[in-house]
Design an enzyme around this catalytic site. Structure first.
Site, PDB file in Angstrom:
ATOM      1  N   ILE A 272      -0.118   3.331   0.673  1.00  0.00           N
ATOM      2  CA  ILE A 272       0.755   2.382   1.389  1.00  0.00           C
ATOM      3  C   ILE A 272       0.538   2.492   2.893  1.00  0.00           C
ATOM      4  O   ILE A 272       0.412   1.481   3.596  1.00  0.00           O
ATOM      5  CB  ILE A 272       2.239   2.635   1.025  1.00  0.00           C
ATOM      6  CG1 ILE A 272       2.476   2.248  -0.439  1.00  0.00           C
ATOM      7  CG2 ILE A 272       3.169   1.876   1.966  1.00  0.00           C
ATOM      8  CD1 ILE A 272       3.904   2.432  -0.919  1.00  0.00           C
TER       9      ILE A 272
ATOM     10  N   GLU B 198      -2.722   0.677   3.782  1.00  0.00           N
ATOM     11  CA  GLU B 198      -2.729  -0.788   3.647  1.00  0.00           C
ATOM     12  C   GLU B 198      -1.815  -1.450   4.678  1.00  0.00           C
ATOM     13  O   GLU B 198      -2.207  -2.393   5.365  1.00  0.00           O
ATOM     14  CB  GLU B 198      -2.324  -1.198   2.224  1.00  0.00           C
ATOM     15  CG  GLU B 198      -3.398  -0.847   1.204  1.00  0.00           C
ATOM     16  CD  GLU B 198      -3.136  -1.417  -0.183  1.00  0.00           C
ATOM     17  OE1 GLU B 198      -2.163  -2.168  -0.359  1.00  0.00           O
ATOM     18  OE2 GLU B 198      -3.919  -1.101  -1.107  1.00  0.00           O
TER      19      GLU B 198
ATOM     20  N   GLU C   9       0.032  13.083   8.518  1.00  0.00           N
ATOM     21  CA  GLU C   9      -0.166  13.428   7.107  1.00  0.00           C
ATOM     22  C   GLU C   9       0.080  14.924   6.907  1.00  0.00           C
ATOM     23  O   GLU C   9      -0.402  15.757   7.685  1.00  0.00           O
ATOM     24  CB  GLU C   9      -1.595  13.040   6.683  1.00  0.00           C
ATOM     25  CG  GLU C   9      -2.103  13.612   5.389  1.00  0.00           C
ATOM     26  CD  GLU C   9      -1.274  13.238   4.155  1.00  0.00           C
ATOM     27  OE1 GLU C   9      -0.896  12.073   3.991  1.00  0.00           O
ATOM     28  OE2 GLU C   9      -0.992  14.164   3.355  1.00  0.00           O
TER      29      GLU C   9
ATOM     30  N   VAL D 146       6.685  17.492   9.322  1.00  0.00           N
ATOM     31  CA  VAL D 146       7.685  16.755  10.115  1.00  0.00           C
ATOM     32  C   VAL D 146       8.985  17.544  10.106  1.00  0.00           C
ATOM     33  O   VAL D 146       9.491  17.917   9.053  1.00  0.00           O
ATOM     34  CB  VAL D 146       7.894  15.336   9.544  1.00  0.00           C
ATOM     35  CG1 VAL D 146       9.026  14.621  10.267  1.00  0.00           C
ATOM     36  CG2 VAL D 146       6.600  14.538   9.638  1.00  0.00           C
TER      37      VAL D 146
ATOM     38  N   ARG E  34       6.537   7.631  -4.085  1.00  0.00           N
ATOM     39  CA  ARG E  34       7.667   6.935  -4.683  1.00  0.00           C
ATOM     40  C   ARG E  34       8.264   7.806  -5.788  1.00  0.00           C
ATOM     41  O   ARG E  34       7.589   8.679  -6.320  1.00  0.00           O
ATOM     42  CB  ARG E  34       7.213   5.576  -5.243  1.00  0.00           C
ATOM     43  CG  ARG E  34       6.670   4.648  -4.164  1.00  0.00           C
ATOM     44  CD  ARG E  34       6.174   3.333  -4.730  1.00  0.00           C
ATOM     45  NE  ARG E  34       7.231   2.584  -5.387  1.00  0.00           N
ATOM     46  CZ  ARG E  34       8.063   1.739  -4.791  1.00  0.00           C
ATOM     47  NH1 ARG E  34       7.972   1.518  -3.496  1.00  0.00           N
ATOM     48  NH2 ARG E  34       8.991   1.100  -5.475  1.00  0.00           N
TER      49      ARG E  34
ATOM     50  N   LEU F 109       0.812   2.594 -10.843  1.00  0.00           N
ATOM     51  CA  LEU F 109      -0.017   1.421 -10.586  1.00  0.00           C
ATOM     52  C   LEU F 109       0.405   0.290 -11.511  1.00  0.00           C
ATOM     53  O   LEU F 109       0.675   0.516 -12.700  1.00  0.00           O
ATOM     54  CB  LEU F 109      -1.492   1.748 -10.826  1.00  0.00           C
ATOM     55  CG  LEU F 109      -2.102   2.771  -9.857  1.00  0.00           C
ATOM     56  CD1 LEU F 109      -3.499   3.172 -10.303  1.00  0.00           C
ATOM     57  CD2 LEU F 109      -2.137   2.218  -8.434  1.00  0.00           C
ATOM     58  N   ALA F 110       0.413  -0.937 -10.971  1.00  0.00           N
ATOM     59  CA  ALA F 110       0.877  -2.102 -11.733  1.00  0.00           C
ATOM     60  C   ALA F 110       0.072  -2.288 -13.013  1.00  0.00           C
ATOM     61  O   ALA F 110       0.628  -2.531 -14.086  1.00  0.00           O
ATOM     62  CB  ALA F 110       0.774  -3.349 -10.861  1.00  0.00           C
ATOM     63  N   HIS F 111      -1.257  -2.157 -12.921  1.00  0.00           N
ATOM     64  CA  HIS F 111      -2.090  -2.440 -14.102  1.00  0.00           C
ATOM     65  C   HIS F 111      -1.908  -1.389 -15.186  1.00  0.00           C
ATOM     66  O   HIS F 111      -2.024  -1.687 -16.369  1.00  0.00           O
ATOM     67  CB  HIS F 111      -3.565  -2.612 -13.723  1.00  0.00           C
ATOM     68  CG  HIS F 111      -4.088  -1.640 -12.720  1.00  0.00           C
ATOM     69  ND1 HIS F 111      -3.840  -1.756 -11.387  1.00  0.00           N
ATOM     70  CD2 HIS F 111      -4.840  -0.525 -12.847  1.00  0.00           C
ATOM     71  CE1 HIS F 111      -4.431  -0.772 -10.735  1.00  0.00           C
ATOM     72  NE2 HIS F 111      -5.038   0.000 -11.601  1.00  0.00           N
TER      73      HIS F 111
ATOM     74  N   HIS G  77     -29.303 -11.466  -8.014  1.00  0.00           N
ATOM     75  CA  HIS G  77     -29.709 -11.141  -6.651  1.00  0.00           C
ATOM     76  C   HIS G  77     -29.524 -12.378  -5.780  1.00  0.00           C
ATOM     77  O   HIS G  77     -29.871 -13.470  -6.211  1.00  0.00           O
ATOM     78  CB  HIS G  77     -31.179 -10.720  -6.627  1.00  0.00           C
ATOM     79  CG  HIS G  77     -31.689 -10.495  -5.236  1.00  0.00           C
ATOM     80  ND1 HIS G  77     -31.390  -9.349  -4.514  1.00  0.00           N
ATOM     81  CD2 HIS G  77     -32.459 -11.274  -4.424  1.00  0.00           C
ATOM     82  CE1 HIS G  77     -31.963  -9.431  -3.325  1.00  0.00           C
ATOM     83  NE2 HIS G  77     -32.619 -10.596  -3.246  1.00  0.00           N
TER      84      HIS G  77
HETATM   85  P1  NAI Z   1       0.703   8.196  -1.856  1.00  0.00           P
HETATM   86  O1  NAI Z   1       0.953   9.283  -2.815  1.00  0.00           O
HETATM   87  O2  NAI Z   1      -0.481   7.322  -2.001  1.00  0.00           O
HETATM   88  O3  NAI Z   1       0.598   8.818  -0.374  1.00  0.00           O
HETATM   89  C1  NAI Z   1       1.615   9.584   0.184  1.00  0.00           C
HETATM   90  C2  NAI Z   1       1.017  10.476   1.246  1.00  0.00           C
HETATM   91  O4  NAI Z   1       2.086  11.090   1.942  1.00  0.00           O
HETATM   92  C3  NAI Z   1       0.164  11.595   0.660  1.00  0.00           C
HETATM   93  O5  NAI Z   1      -1.055  11.657   1.355  1.00  0.00           O
HETATM   94  C4  NAI Z   1       1.016  12.839   0.885  1.00  0.00           C
HETATM   95  O6  NAI Z   1       0.260  13.998   1.087  1.00  0.00           O
HETATM   96  C5  NAI Z   1       1.787  12.459   2.140  1.00  0.00           C
HETATM   97  N1  NAI Z   1       3.060  13.156   2.321  1.00  0.00           N
HETATM   98  C6  NAI Z   1       3.956  13.523   1.368  1.00  0.00           C
HETATM   99  N2  NAI Z   1       5.022  14.115   1.951  1.00  0.00           N
HETATM  100  C7  NAI Z   1       4.798  14.108   3.286  1.00  0.00           C
HETATM  101  C8  NAI Z   1       5.520  14.556   4.412  1.00  0.00           C
HETATM  102  N3  NAI Z   1       6.706  15.140   4.275  1.00  0.00           N
HETATM  103  N4  NAI Z   1       4.983  14.389   5.638  1.00  0.00           N
HETATM  104  C9  NAI Z   1       3.775  13.781   5.785  1.00  0.00           C
HETATM  105  N5  NAI Z   1       3.045  13.344   4.764  1.00  0.00           N
HETATM  106  C10 NAI Z   1       3.548  13.487   3.522  1.00  0.00           C
HETATM  107  O7  NAI Z   1       2.068   7.365  -1.810  1.00  0.00           O
HETATM  108  P2  NAI Z   1       2.412   5.993  -1.095  1.00  0.00           P
HETATM  109  O8  NAI Z   1       1.338   5.615  -0.141  1.00  0.00           O
HETATM  110  O9  NAI Z   1       3.799   6.138  -0.599  1.00  0.00           O
HETATM  111  O10 NAI Z   1       2.375   4.989  -2.303  1.00  0.00           O
HETATM  112  C11 NAI Z   1       3.300   5.144  -3.379  1.00  0.00           C
HETATM  113  C12 NAI Z   1       2.713   4.701  -4.675  1.00  0.00           C
HETATM  114  O11 NAI Z   1       2.441   3.322  -4.672  1.00  0.00           O
HETATM  115  C13 NAI Z   1       1.428   5.416  -4.995  1.00  0.00           C
HETATM  116  O12 NAI Z   1       1.510   5.916  -6.287  1.00  0.00           O
HETATM  117  C14 NAI Z   1       0.379   4.362  -4.905  1.00  0.00           C
HETATM  118  O13 NAI Z   1      -0.644   4.546  -5.870  1.00  0.00           O
HETATM  119  C15 NAI Z   1       1.148   3.075  -5.169  1.00  0.00           C
HETATM  120  N6  NAI Z   1       0.505   2.010  -4.417  1.00  0.00           N
HETATM  121  C16 NAI Z   1      -0.667   1.519  -4.876  1.00  0.00           C
HETATM  122  C17 NAI Z   1      -1.342   0.568  -4.168  1.00  0.00           C
HETATM  123  C18 NAI Z   1      -2.651   0.097  -4.680  1.00  0.00           C
HETATM  124  O14 NAI Z   1      -2.980   0.345  -5.828  1.00  0.00           O
HETATM  125  N7  NAI Z   1      -3.462  -0.565  -3.858  1.00  0.00           N
HETATM  126  C19 NAI Z   1      -0.817   0.020  -2.914  1.00  0.00           C
HETATM  127  C20 NAI Z   1       0.377   0.675  -2.492  1.00  0.00           C
HETATM  128  C21 NAI Z   1       1.016   1.610  -3.240  1.00  0.00           C
END
Ligand code: NAI
Length: 475
Positions: A195, A198, A214, A248, A282, A329-331, A454
């Protein structure tokens, strides 16, 4: 249907898992209903869950607008197109996002009608007193329903940092992160995950200075290491600032912005942002379903305990999607929803959880399916890998999209493909071909023997297979 039973299948939640489950159940001849309370800004029923309303779909709309704006600069000039200085209208971008979402909501409502799914725009929860074959469900409008089978597909909500309450104006979750009505000058993002990347990309392209804090020492540990390393270089080149290993300690709103105090190693640091988004994962959204009323078992983190067929501890009660183990993941949720409907019908569906693809829709995109090189080694394979760079691909050069590469991880014993990892502008589309390769248990030789049009980006998949086989043609 037995006396006193209103529905054969009742689905709680109409996200990608729930709505596909309900449609499939109805197609299989079950009297089916789904409930979901999500409403749009005009108060209209908005089925589709997080993905449709505040996730996959609106983020892609925002990424499309912001990429078009960014392309109107250097990319256009490189292609020989002069358009003068580009500008954007964020109100129009946001209105378009809402319209794209509404189209999807309406599409789901239409599909419900077409397939004979009864839809309740209400939240639903278990009532006490139900039993196998006759579960009792209450709706937020007071209606009580009895259903033979219940599928819980209530999804997930953003994980919050303790003590930090999002107001969606200056301290944001992904929802506010997408719905901003002005571009923040300095956007801080806690969590450099999917997230963060993106939504960060949207605002970075529209002019924000984006800084990611991070917690982990490295970048994108879920992806193949070589892909993560290369992606980090590209993102840094694009203008993102990353700080890794951040703990943090506090977040405080002040007149001059949001102050984040954090620690890296022994060092105390402070950063000030105009807006801060927290995207640290999440958590399952189970509580509104009232699991205690029926004794639905969940683990300590709130995930409903299920077997490989998404069966819970209660006969005839299933749970799918973000509420259960596996990637959020949605799928993956949709596949589970369809499989559960088919299971209820007495079929024997199988989902290969090892072949759920992942895509990160930045530019270039990142996508993968199957094992990373490290995972393959950990599983005891003698892994070998081959790469094909888009800089050596004719179509990529013609399009001006030469960043990235395809990497194939294969079993050295028999050349069977174990994983395909792509960094590149078309990665999210190419990964479907990769999924077919893995689903059919193809070898690198099989891939090498496949004729690929190609010039296409997809040729890089075959080139990577040829590289694994030690006979690269174009690299
Ligand atoms: P994520 O698990 O992808 O990333 C969270 C990040 O936050 C990790 O790198 C983690 O190490 C870090 N983190 C955790 N606690 C922290 C803290 N206290 N301080 C700093 N960093 C910390 O989760 P995200 O981006 O929130 O997405 C949630 C869910 O939604 C994921 O399971 C993701 O797969 C899904 N999603 C999928 C998408 C796609 O398929 N394109 C798009 C957006 C979300």
């Amino acid at each position: 249907m037995a006396d006193g039973i209103d529905f054969d299948v009742f689905v709680i939640g109409a996200g990608p898992g729930g709505y596909e489950c309900a449609i499939r159940a109805a197609q299989l001849g079950f009297k089916t209903a789904a409930a979901d309370p999500w409403k749009d800004a005009d108060g209209k029923a908005a089925p589709g869950g997080t993905c449709t309303n505040v996730g996959c779909i609106p983020s892609k709309a925002m990424l499309a607008s912001s990429l078009a704006y960014e392309s109107a600069g250097e990319t256009f000039r490189e292609l020989g197109i002069n358009v003068g200085p580009a500008s954007f209208d964020l109100d129009v971008i946001q209105a378009r996002r809402a319209k794209v979402v509404r189209k999807s909501n309406d599409g789901i409502l239409w599909l419900f009608k077409k397939n004979g799914v009864e839809f309740f725009p209400e939240s639903a929860h278990f009532l006490p007193g139900g039993k196998p074959g006759a579960w009792k469900i209450g709706l937020s409008d007071g209606t009580e329903i009895t259903a033979a089978n219940v599928v819980v597909a209530a999804g997930s909500v953003p994980r919050l940092l303790p003590g930090v309450t999002p107001d969606e104006k200056t301290i944001l979750t992904s929802t506010g992160g997408l719905e901003q009505t002005s571009v923040p000058k300095r956007l801080g993002i806690i969590g450099a995950g999917v997230i963060g990347l993106e939504i960060g990309a949207v605002w970075q392209r529209l002019g924000a200075e984006v800084t990611m804090l991070e917690a982990l020492p490295g970048f994108l540990g879920i992806a193949d290491e070589e892909i993560s390393r290369a992606a980090l270089q590209v993102y840094k080149k694009t203008g993102f600032t990353f700080h890794f290993g951040c703990r943090v300690e506090s977040v405080e709103k002040r007149a001059d912005g949001v102050v984040v105090r954090y620690r890296t190693g022994d060092e105390e640091k402070e950063a000030v942002f105009d807006r801060l988004m927290v995207s640290i994962g999440r958590v399952p959204a189970l509580q509104s379903v009232n699991p205690e009323a029926v004794g639905l078992k969940a683990d300590a983190r709130g995930f409903v305990e299920v077997d490989e067929g998404c069966r819970t501890n209660l006969p005839g009660v299933y749970a799918i999607g973000d509420l259960v183990r596996g990637p959020m993941l949605a799928h993956k949720a949709s596949d589970e929803g369809v499989a559960v409907a088919e299971e209820i019908a007495g079929e024997h569906p199988v989902i290969n959880h090892r072949l759920v693809p992942s895509v990160i829709y930045t530019h270039p995109e990142i996508a993968w399916v199957g094992l990373t090189e490290a995972e393959a080694r950990n599983e005891g394979y003698t892994a070998k890998a081959g790469k094909a760079f888009f800089s050596a691909n004719g179509r990529a050069r013609a399009q001006g999209q030469t960043d990235g590469f395809v990497k194939i991880v294969a079993d050295a014993e028999n050349d069977r493909v174990l994983g395909i990892h792509i960094l590149g502008s078309e990665a999210g589309e190419l990964i479907a071909a990769a999924s077919f390769i893995l689903a059919t248990e193809a070898t690198c030789e099989d891939v090498a023997l496949t004729t690929i049009a190609h010039p296409t980006f997809a040729e890089a998949i075959r080139e990577a297979a040829l590289t694994v086989l030690g006979r690269p043609m174009n690299s």
